[in-house]
Design a protein around this motif. Structure first.
Motif, PDB file in Angstrom:
ATOM      1  N   ARG A 253       0.922  -1.249  -0.015  1.00  0.00           N
ATOM      2  CA  ARG A 253       0.137   0.070  -0.054  1.00  0.00           C
ATOM      3  C   ARG A 253       0.847   1.159  -0.050  1.00  0.00           C
ATOM      4  O   ARG A 253       0.628   2.025  -0.616  1.00  0.00           O
ATOM      5  N   ALA A 254       2.021   1.222   0.939  1.00  0.00           N
ATOM      6  CA  ALA A 254       2.966   2.398   0.919  1.00  0.00           C
ATOM      7  C   ALA A 254       3.645   2.583  -0.658  1.00  0.00           C
ATOM      8  O   ALA A 254       3.678   3.727  -0.994  1.00  0.00           O
ATOM      9  N   ILE A 255       3.997   1.448  -1.307  1.00  0.00           N
ATOM     10  CA  ILE A 255       4.477   1.666  -2.432  1.00  0.00           C
ATOM     11  C   ILE A 255       3.554   2.190  -3.379  1.00  0.00           C
ATOM     12  O   ILE A 255       3.831   2.971  -4.258  1.00  0.00           O
ATOM     13  N   ASN A 256       2.470   1.660  -3.501  1.00  0.00           N
ATOM     14  CA  ASN A 256       1.465   2.122  -4.195  1.00  0.00           C
ATOM     15  C   ASN A 256       1.050   3.698  -4.274  1.00  0.00           C
ATOM     16  O   ASN A 256       0.968   4.545  -5.231  1.00  0.00           O
ATOM     17  N   GLN A 257       1.017   4.012  -2.878  1.00  0.00           N
ATOM     18  CA  GLN A 257       0.717   5.367  -2.564  1.00  0.00           C
ATOM     19  C   GLN A 257       2.064   6.222  -2.885  1.00  0.00           C
ATOM     20  O   GLN A 257       1.779   7.556  -3.796  1.00  0.00           O
ATOM     21  N   VAL A 258       3.042   5.752  -2.959  1.00  0.00           N
ATOM     22  CA  VAL A 258       4.008   6.353  -3.395  1.00  0.00           C
ATOM     23  C   VAL A 258       4.040   6.484  -4.907  1.00  0.00           C
ATOM     24  O   VAL A 258       4.465   7.644  -5.491  1.00  0.00           O
TER      25      VAL A 258
END
Length: 189
Positions: free
Chosen positions: A140-145
């Protein structure tokens, strides 16, 4: 002994006049002699009777003592039998208690092993859940980034295009995109 017998025989032959003696002829005796003989018989008979009644009393007492001893022996045997039955029951109860105790210890050990295994399984599931949660949060953090980078890149590109594009270049880009879409439409048909 012969002298004693001879004296009684001689007494029977004494003359009755003027003297005192025993008349051994029962039919010829007078009432005084009869009362003396009866008195002697009653006196000595009473002693014999007393001896007989004392003997009877002693026999009765002996019989009561013997019956009391027999009753005591029977009661003792009964008490011994009851004691043996109670001891057997006690041994049986002790064996059952030992069996319950051993079964209880076995059950406790089984429950302990089951609890340890269940705790290990729960810990493994929690570890898996933690790892999955970490992986999910990481994705999720990677997708947000990525989205943020894409948005910033898109905004930068739009800003660059808007500043660099004039209306003629803008018109050509739209025409080229329409041409690409038309070609894609022909390929799919």
């Amino acid at each position: 002994m012969k002298n004693v017998t001879d004296s009684f025989v001689s007494l029977g032959h004494w003359p009755s006049a003027g003297s005192f003696g025993f008349n051994t002829d029962i039919l010829a005796t007078n009432p005084i002699n009869l009362s003396v003989v009866l008195g002697v018989l009653i006196f000595f008979g009473k002693g014999v009777y007393n001896l007989l009644s004392l003997s009877d009393l002693l026999d009765n007492r002996k019989q009561r003592i013997l019956s009391t001893i027999r009753n005591s022996e029977e009661l003792r045997r009964g008490a011994i039998e009851q004691l043996e039955r109670a001891r057997a029951r006690l041994r049986k109860v002790e064996m059952e208690a030992d069996e319950y105790r051993m079964n209880g210890y076995s059950e406790i050990e089984r429950e302990k092993v089951n609890l340890i295994n269940a705790t290990c399984d729960s810990l493994a599931r929690l570890e898996n859940y933690k790892n999955e949660t970490l992986h999910f949060e990481q994705q999720r953090a990677i997708n947000q980034v990525r989205q943020r980078v894409f948005q910033q890149a898109l905004q930068g590109a739009l800003g660059t295009l808007n500043s660099c594009l004039n209306s003629e270049l803008h018109f050509r880009t739209i025409s080229a995109n329409i041409g690409i879409l038309g070609t894609m439409e022909e390929i799919t048909d």
